[in-house]
Design a protein around this motif. Sequence first.
Motif, PDB file in Angstrom:
ATOM      1  N   SER A  12       0.799  -1.236   0.000  1.00 10.03           N
ATOM      2  CA  SER A  12       0.000   0.000   0.000  1.00 10.03           C
ATOM      3  C   SER A  12       0.831   1.286   0.000  1.00 10.03           C
ATOM      4  N   GLY A  13       2.170   1.160   0.041  1.00 11.38           N
ATOM      5  CA  GLY A  13       3.027   2.349   0.107  1.00 11.38           C
ATOM      6  C   GLY A  13       2.810   3.307  -1.056  1.00 11.38           C
TER       7      GLY A  13
ATOM      8  N   LEU B  81      -0.178   5.410  -0.437  1.00 12.13           N
ATOM      9  CA  LEU B  81       0.098   6.363   0.637  1.00 12.13           C
ATOM     10  C   LEU B  81       0.845   7.579   0.080  1.00 12.13           C
TER      11      LEU B  81
ATOM     12  N   PHE C  57      -7.985  12.315   7.236  1.00 13.93           N
ATOM     13  CA  PHE C  57      -7.088  11.206   7.596  1.00 13.93           C
ATOM     14  C   PHE C  57      -7.527   9.960   6.828  1.00 13.93           C
ATOM     15  N   PRO C  58      -6.809   9.581   5.771  1.00  5.33           N
ATOM     16  CA  PRO C  58      -7.170   8.315   5.145  1.00  5.33           C
ATOM     17  C   PRO C  58      -6.862   7.175   6.116  1.00  5.33           C
ATOM     18  N   SER C  59      -7.791   6.273   6.299  1.00  6.81           N
ATOM     19  CA  SER C  59      -7.552   5.171   7.234  1.00  6.81           C
ATOM     20  C   SER C  59      -6.818   4.033   6.513  1.00  6.81           C
ATOM     21  N   VAL C  60      -6.363   3.060   7.304  1.00  2.32           N
ATOM     22  CA  VAL C  60      -5.667   1.910   6.729  1.00  2.32           C
ATOM     23  C   VAL C  60      -6.576   1.205   5.718  1.00  2.32           C
ATOM     24  N   SER C  61      -7.877   1.067   6.079  1.00  2.94           N
ATOM     25  CA  SER C  61      -8.771   0.354   5.141  1.00  2.94           C
ATOM     26  C   SER C  61      -9.016   1.180   3.878  1.00  2.94           C
ATOM     27  N   ASP C  62      -9.050   2.530   3.996  1.00  7.31           N
ATOM     28  CA  ASP C  62      -9.170   3.369   2.777  1.00  7.31           C
ATOM     29  C   ASP C  62      -7.993   3.105   1.847  1.00  7.31           C
ATOM     30  N   ILE C  63      -6.794   3.099   2.452  1.00  4.70           N
ATOM     31  CA  ILE C  63      -5.576   2.923   1.649  1.00  4.70           C
ATOM     32  C   ILE C  63      -5.560   1.528   1.020  1.00  4.70           C
ATOM     33  N   ASN C  64      -5.996   0.533   1.777  1.00  4.39           N
ATOM     34  CA  ASN C  64      -6.049  -0.837   1.227  1.00  4.39           C
ATOM     35  C   ASN C  64      -7.059  -0.928   0.076  1.00  4.39           C
TER      36      ASN C  64
END
Lengths: 219, 79
Positions: free
Chosen positions: A142-143, A146, A188-195
């Motif tokens: 996911s980098g 990000l 704030f994009p969350s971890v699940s948004d980024i995934n």
Amino acid sequence: MAKNKIFSLFNPRFLPMDYGRAHYFLFRLFKVRSVGLDGKKYKRGFKGGALIAANHTGFSDAVMLGSSFWYRRVFFLASEEVMSKPVRAFFLKLIGCIKIDRGISDIDAVRKSVSVIKDGHTLAIFPQGRIEKEDGVSDIKSGAVLIALQSGAPIIPVYSRPPLKKSKKRVYVIGNPFYANEYCKKKFPSVSDINNISEQLLEKINECRAVYEKITQGE
Amino acid sequence: MNTLERLKKVLDNVFEGEIDSASVTESSVLSDDVGMNSIGMLYMAMGIEQEFGVKLTNADLPDLVTVGDLVRKVEEKQK
């Protein structure tokens, strides 16, 4: 020709990179063919900072991908293994490689990547994070998303594989640019948004793959 | 709102309930009690930058063992 235009083609500050681009141009002529999703010759479809996300099949990918975008200065994210030898790391830095340590939370590398893109350059990432010789792309890190979210730049999905016959040109399928921010409007994009956005990117790289398969069928 | 409360807010936003921020105290260990891995720390650093306007660097990471360390580091950088 305006001074800025000349500087966009050649800038003494980026002398080693621009020297490399001259070689990329020759590769582009003889070794690489870039096509869009319609299967026709790729038209330079983006200006300003951008992030190229391509599949990774071998060490030659960097040179070949750089050749597809020879008209832009392409920076690369390179793993700590590639940059482990000091002399090699010195030269790779000169031609635009940014070291990323995958074993730690490499905040500095992410920040440097964002700043390169915000300066209007192109950054290429192999989001699989390692060389995968199999056809297709099944998983990406996911980098890349990000960095795209932080920089606000478009992501350009790309797919390619080395040709089976060495005499053939290597085909690069370049997808349409898309903005990660369009999929996430939050502060704030969350971890699940980024995934989720990473899944979208994976889908778009595989769309490029489908076009690749169609074009190279029978070769 | 103090720094710890604001950090918990960042945790909530970034991890969307995957981490129980209510149980987080200054003595909570980031890797064990909070369950933060290397990519999680990266997301957290970006969230902290947006919330507090401070930039964590690679050099700061070895000092960050507990949430209290993170609070102190953010406060130190805000000065």
